[in-house]
Design a protein around this motif. Structure first.
Motif, PDB file in Angstrom:
ATOM      1  N   ALA A 285       0.857  -1.181   0.000  1.00 25.49           N
ATOM      2  CA  ALA A 285       0.000   0.000   0.000  1.00 25.49           C
ATOM      3  C   ALA A 285       0.899   1.239   0.000  1.00 25.49           C
ATOM      4  N   HIS A 286       0.563   2.233   0.817  1.00 24.75           N
ATOM      5  CA  HIS A 286       1.420   3.380   1.134  1.00 24.75           C
ATOM      6  C   HIS A 286       1.480   4.447   0.044  1.00 24.75           C
ATOM      7  N   THR A 287       1.553   4.080  -1.225  1.00 21.54           N
ATOM      8  CA  THR A 287       1.738   5.060  -2.292  1.00 21.54           C
ATOM      9  C   THR A 287       0.441   5.722  -2.734  1.00 21.54           C
ATOM     10  N   HIS A 288      -0.704   5.162  -2.324  1.00 26.52           N
ATOM     11  CA  HIS A 288      -2.032   5.642  -2.737  1.00 26.52           C
ATOM     12  C   HIS A 288      -2.274   5.442  -4.232  1.00 26.52           C
ATOM     13  N   ARG A 289      -1.500   4.578  -4.865  1.00 26.65           N
ATOM     14  CA  ARG A 289      -1.668   4.248  -6.275  1.00 26.65           C
ATOM     15  C   ARG A 289      -2.085   2.793  -6.396  1.00 26.65           C
ATOM     16  N   ALA A 290      -3.337   2.551  -6.756  1.00 31.70           N
ATOM     17  CA  ALA A 290      -3.791   1.183  -6.959  1.00 31.70           C
ATOM     18  C   ALA A 290      -3.124   0.619  -8.209  1.00 31.70           C
ATOM     19  N   LEU A 291      -2.613  -0.604  -8.093  1.00 31.11           N
ATOM     20  CA  LEU A 291      -1.808  -1.152  -9.187  1.00 31.11           C
ATOM     21  C   LEU A 291      -1.720  -2.669  -9.063  1.00 31.11           C
TER      22      LEU A 291
END
Length: 351
Positions: A285-291
């Protein structure tokens, strides 16, 4: 083929004592749990919160407990839905992030269990570092690989029950919003020094004993856990230029974050594989970028980042264009041990 278990993983709700986020993640969480989890009658259900579920950063132990109680009181529907899941037999897992690392403290974790599952506290589990499901998945928030958020000795508080968590450099800067730039810079300098010292202690005998104890809970051998603990390291000389670059770009409304799986994810998965503990899924998680993507050098493991349910959405996914869309990961485990799943998007507007 029948299902042995279903894991749903989500992250970065950033629930606080106020409900001022336009996406209202606490309200949406309640509906998601009712419509997806409680409506699923099959056994073997797990819900994993992959860090930054709550805003608790920088609080003392007693303050953390009080804030946790206030947050759950602020979202009574979500509280009731979580409690209903636990009562139904759903296992709830909370991986600590850099905004709710205080959950690692035994008293805070115990209070969370008591609030969500008073009859069966074991239905609620807290993981100070990462969750490991043998041969299936690992889930870690990801801040331990980001020098500005890294807490090298996160296990010391969790295992010993001591109040030894120090603020990482970026948190130290934000912890003094009303101070002068000079005082905030001083706080960052002290945090950098504390992080450097903590990195040295991670390699001493005493912390090695904590790693050994944690390895039993993680169902990994001690050498694997030791190697995982040393994958990333805080170094002031490299961290400060990164911090300066991020601040300049942030002021210009830009970001340097990549749309690819981070190198640290590949190192983590390859280390597990080297020690004979390979998994099918690495969730972060952490980056706020779903991937969702492949992992370089580790073709047997698939990477998923669960993004955020807050308004601070980054990246180019559908949750960027439609703020009523919320990312999560789903991993199904068949009775023969095979897995399937991937990144999913849920909307309360869907039928």
């Amino acid at each position: 083929m029948s299902r042995a278990a279903r894991w749903r993983l989500l992250s970065d709700l950033h629930l606080n004592v106020s409900d001022d986020d336009p996406r209202h993640p606490g309200r949406v969480l309640a509906e998601f749990l009712r419509r997806e989890v409680l409506a699923d009658s099959d056994p073997g259900q797990h819900v994993v919160f992959v860090g930054d579920t709550f805003e608790l950063v920088g609080l003392a132990e007693e303050e953390s407990v009080a804030r946790l109680e206030s947050i759950l009181a602020r979202y009574p529907d979500a509280h009731r839905a979580l409690a209903a899941c636990a009562a139904r037999g759903v296992q709830l897992h909370f991986v600590c992030g850099n905004h709710d690392v205080e959950l690692a403290r035994p008293s805070v974790a115990a209070r969370l269990s008591a609030l969500l599952s008073p009859a069966e506290p074991a239905r609620v589990q807290v993981y100070p570092w990462f969750l490991h499901v043998p041969r299936v998945l690992v889930a870690e928030h990801g801040h331990q690989h980001h020098a500005l958020h890294r807490l090298p000795e996160v296990l010391r508080s969790a295992v010993n029950g001591t109040d030894e968590l120090h603020l990482p450099p970026l948190a130290a800067w934000h912890a003094h919003p009303s101070g002068s730039r000079l005082s905030r810079a001083g706080a960052v300098a002290r945090a950098c020094l504390a992080s450097e010292r903590a990195e040295r202690r991670v390699r001493d005998v005493a912390y090695g004993e904590l790693l050994q104890a944690e390895s039993l809970r993680l169902e990994l051998d001690g050498l694997a856990v030791r190697d995982l603990a040393r994958l990333s390291r805080f170094r002031t000389v490299s961290a400060l230029p990164v911090a300066a670059t991020r601040m300049v770009l942030a002021a210009a409304g830009r970001s340097i974050a990549s749309e690819e799986a981070p190198a640290a994810a590949g190192r983590f998965a390859r280390t597990l594989e080297t020690h004979g503990y390979g998994v099918a899924w690495y969730v972060s998680a952490h980056t706020h970028r779903a991937l969702e993507s492949a992992l370089e050098g580790c073709p047997a493991t698939r990477y998923i980042n669960t993004g955020t349910w807050s308004s601070d959405v980054r990246g180019s996914g559908p949750d960027q264009s439609d703020r009523r869309t919320f990312p999560y990961a789903q991993v199904d485990v068949a009775n023969d041990g095979t897995t399937s799943g991937g990144l999913r998007y849920w909307s309360p507007d869907s039928s």
